[in-house]
Design a protein around this motif. Sequence first.
Motif, mmCIF file in Angstrom:
data_model
loop_
_atom_site.group_PDB
_atom_site.id
_atom_site.type_symbol
_atom_site.label_atom_id
_atom_site.label_comp_id
_atom_site.label_asym_id
_atom_site.label_seq_id
_atom_site.Cartn_x
_atom_site.Cartn_y
_atom_site.Cartn_z
ATOM 1 N N LEU A 105 0.824 -1.207 0.000
ATOM 2 C CA LEU A 105 0.000 0.000 0.000
ATOM 3 C C LEU A 105 0.858 1.257 0.000
ATOM 4 O O LEU A 105 0.569 2.220 -0.710
ATOM 5 C CB LEU A 105 -0.945 -0.007 1.201
ATOM 6 C CG LEU A 105 -1.962 -1.152 1.255
ATOM 7 C CD1 LEU A 105 -2.805 -1.053 2.530
ATOM 8 C CD2 LEU A 105 -2.860 -1.139 0.033
ATOM 9 N N LYS A 106 1.922 1.236 0.781
ATOM 10 C CA LYS A 106 2.807 2.404 0.834
ATOM 11 C C LYS A 106 3.513 2.604 -0.503
ATOM 12 O O LYS A 106 3.707 3.738 -0.957
ATOM 13 C CB LYS A 106 3.832 2.257 1.961
ATOM 14 C CG LYS A 106 4.697 3.506 2.137
ATOM 15 C CD LYS A 106 5.553 3.413 3.385
ATOM 16 C CE LYS A 106 6.395 4.680 3.553
ATOM 17 N NZ LYS A 106 5.566 5.888 3.702
ATOM 18 N N ALA A 107 3.870 1.497 -1.173
ATOM 19 C CA ALA A 107 4.527 1.607 -2.480
ATOM 20 C C ALA A 107 3.607 2.230 -3.517
ATOM 21 O O ALA A 107 4.046 2.958 -4.400
ATOM 22 C CB ALA A 107 4.991 0.227 -2.945
ATOM 23 N N VAL A 108 2.310 1.966 -3.388
ATOM 24 C CA VAL A 108 1.360 2.455 -4.382
ATOM 25 C C VAL A 108 0.958 3.903 -4.113
ATOM 26 O O VAL A 108 0.987 4.742 -5.009
ATOM 27 C CB VAL A 108 0.101 1.558 -4.429
ATOM 28 C CG1 VAL A 108 -0.904 2.107 -5.438
ATOM 29 C CG2 VAL A 108 0.475 0.132 -4.781
ATOM 30 N N VAL A 109 0.559 4.213 -2.894
ATOM 31 C CA VAL A 109 -0.014 5.542 -2.614
ATOM 32 C C VAL A 109 0.812 6.377 -1.655
ATOM 33 O O VAL A 109 0.396 7.475 -1.282
ATOM 34 C CB VAL A 109 -1.460 5.408 -2.080
ATOM 35 C CG1 VAL A 109 -2.333 4.697 -3.090
ATOM 36 C CG2 VAL A 109 -1.494 4.683 -0.743
ATOM 37 N N GLY A 110 1.971 5.879 -1.241
ATOM 38 C CA GLY A 110 2.816 6.663 -0.346
ATOM 39 C C GLY A 110 2.137 6.896 0.996
ATOM 40 O O GLY A 110 1.614 5.967 1.614
ATOM 41 N N ASP A 111 2.121 8.145 1.425
ATOM 42 C CA ASP A 111 1.537 8.485 2.724
ATOM 43 C C ASP A 111 0.111 9.019 2.625
ATOM 44 O O ASP A 111 -0.424 9.538 3.609
ATOM 45 C CB ASP A 111 2.424 9.533 3.422
ATOM 46 C CG ASP A 111 3.802 8.976 3.765
ATOM 47 O OD1 ASP A 111 3.886 7.785 4.118
ATOM 48 O OD2 ASP A 111 4.787 9.731 3.662
ATOM 49 N N ALA A 144 -8.903 8.398 1.039
ATOM 50 C CA ALA A 144 -9.824 9.194 1.846
ATOM 51 C C ALA A 144 -10.424 10.316 1.005
ATOM 52 O O ALA A 144 -9.809 10.802 0.048
ATOM 53 C CB ALA A 144 -9.096 9.775 3.060
ATOM 54 N N ASP A 145 -11.619 10.733 1.372
ATOM 55 C CA ASP A 145 -12.320 11.763 0.599
ATOM 56 C C ASP A 145 -11.610 13.109 0.633
ATOM 57 O O ASP A 145 -11.893 13.985 -0.186
ATOM 58 C CB ASP A 145 -13.750 11.935 1.136
ATOM 59 C CG ASP A 145 -14.590 10.686 0.924
ATOM 60 O OD1 ASP A 145 -14.182 9.832 0.097
ATOM 61 O OD2 ASP A 145 -15.640 10.556 1.578
ATOM 62 N N THR A 146 -10.662 13.281 1.555
ATOM 63 C CA THR A 146 -9.935 14.545 1.665
ATOM 64 C C THR A 146 -8.854 14.677 0.596
ATOM 65 O O THR A 146 -8.303 15.764 0.403
ATOM 66 C CB THR A 146 -9.272 14.662 3.041
ATOM 67 O OG1 THR A 146 -8.472 13.486 3.277
ATOM 68 C CG2 THR A 146 -10.322 14.766 4.138
ATOM 69 N N CYS A 147 -8.525 13.586 -0.110
ATOM 70 C CA CYS A 147 -7.492 13.644 -1.150
ATOM 71 C C CYS A 147 -8.021 14.399 -2.374
ATOM 72 O O CYS A 147 -9.217 14.379 -2.662
ATOM 73 C CB CYS A 147 -7.062 12.234 -1.558
ATOM 74 S SG CYS A 147 -6.239 11.315 -0.238
ATOM 75 N N ASP A 148 -7.091 15.018 -3.100
ATOM 76 C CA ASP A 148 -7.485 15.763 -4.291
ATOM 77 C C ASP A 148 -7.823 14.827 -5.449
ATOM 78 O O ASP A 148 -8.883 14.890 -6.025
ATOM 79 C CB ASP A 148 -6.375 16.728 -4.708
ATOM 80 C CG ASP A 148 -6.208 17.855 -3.712
ATOM 81 O OD1 ASP A 148 -7.206 18.202 -3.053
ATOM 82 O OD2 ASP A 148 -5.090 18.369 -3.586
ATOM 83 N N ARG A 149 -6.889 13.976 -5.829
ATOM 84 C CA ARG A 149 -7.058 12.988 -6.893
ATOM 85 C C ARG A 149 -6.149 11.812 -6.576
ATOM 86 O O ARG A 149 -5.130 11.976 -5.905
ATOM 87 C CB ARG A 149 -6.670 13.557 -8.268
ATOM 88 C CG ARG A 149 -7.644 14.559 -8.850
ATOM 89 C CD ARG A 149 -8.826 13.860 -9.503
ATOM 90 N NE ARG A 149 -9.725 14.807 -10.126
ATOM 91 C CZ ARG A 149 -9.645 15.178 -11.403
ATOM 92 N NH1 ARG A 149 -8.700 14.701 -12.174
ATOM 93 N NH2 ARG A 149 -10.511 16.041 -11.897
ATOM 94 N N PRO A 150 -6.442 10.621 -7.075
ATOM 95 C CA PRO A 150 -5.525 9.500 -6.842
ATOM 96 C C PRO A 150 -4.155 9.773 -7.444
ATOM 97 O O PRO A 150 -4.033 10.207 -8.576
ATOM 98 C CB PRO A 150 -6.212 8.335 -7.569
ATOM 99 C CG PRO A 150 -7.633 8.737 -7.688
ATOM 100 C CD PRO A 150 -7.647 10.221 -7.792
ATOM 101 N N GLU A 151 -3.125 9.512 -6.673
ATOM 102 C CA GLU A 151 -1.759 9.609 -7.171
ATOM 103 C C GLU A 151 -0.990 8.380 -6.707
ATOM 104 O O GLU A 151 -1.185 7.888 -5.603
ATOM 105 C CB GLU A 151 -1.061 10.875 -6.623
ATOM 106 C CG GLU A 151 -1.663 12.172 -7.129
ATOM 107 C CD GLU A 151 -1.423 12.377 -8.612
ATOM 108 O OE1 GLU A 151 -0.544 11.703 -9.180
ATOM 109 O OE2 GLU A 151 -2.127 13.213 -9.202
#
Length: 279
Positions: free
Chosen positions: A139-145, A165-172
């Motif tokens: 999970l950390k490798a894919v989306v970091g923190d 989480a809904d607080t994120c801007d866009r998936p990165e």
Amino acid sequence: MEIPIFTVDAFTNVPFKGNPAAICLIENELQDDLYQSIAAEMNLSQTAFISKQNSMDFSSGARFGLRWFTPKCEVSLCGHATLASAAVLFYLKKNVNPVVVFETMSGELHVRQHEESLIMDFPLNKPQPQDQHEMKDLLKAVVGDLPIQDVCYCPTTWNLMIRLADTCDRPEAEALLKNESTGKIKGVIVTMKGAPNAQPGYDFYSRYFAPWYGVLEDPVCGSAHTVLAGYWSEKLNKKKMLAYQCSSRGGELELELRDDGRLNISGRAQIILQGTLKI
């Protein structure tokens, strides 16, 4: 041997957006290594091969064989290359039937025209919740923190789905997928809730990564949305949804869960190249 070949941008009405697929029309089945060599040569996320099966020709036939290959291997389900295949039959070959049926490794897939879109009848693959702590390195490798709200797995498609989480801007996702050792994951979906009250009102966003198939990031993945649709339908309590896959090319998909347990995936397609493959 000469094989008609086309490049089609799927899930877009604008050239050079959406997801490009190479589509080959073949009179007779080829050797498996030749399918794979052609797909590696085209070097797109998917190269699809439409065969006549029992149909007399591509313009009047209603049933065809369909196989999909990444540059690395054959896959059992692909949405954007199915949409692209139907676009070649309907738009270029002027197929006279209201519905074409593709016989595939995932069973029969029906595609029909509706106004400017093509509607695909696909299976619905609902994912199962997973324990985040058991795969924290992946999970950390894919989306970091970035904060994670849900993690699910779909054994049918071998896809891991990560909801941010809904607080994120866009998936990165910058660092990709070097921590998966179970052999049970062939693709990772990163998704988050959209803003349906804004314009154009996307219900959710996603990105899709499949380096195990030789595809670092798939620009717009129809088969991933067979998983996403099942998840977000329950979370949003909706059967009709508008989705956007926010890769650098980007693409839009209309989804509708049917009462028979299957999924309609609708999208547009642009044919941008046609030629002849000489072997």
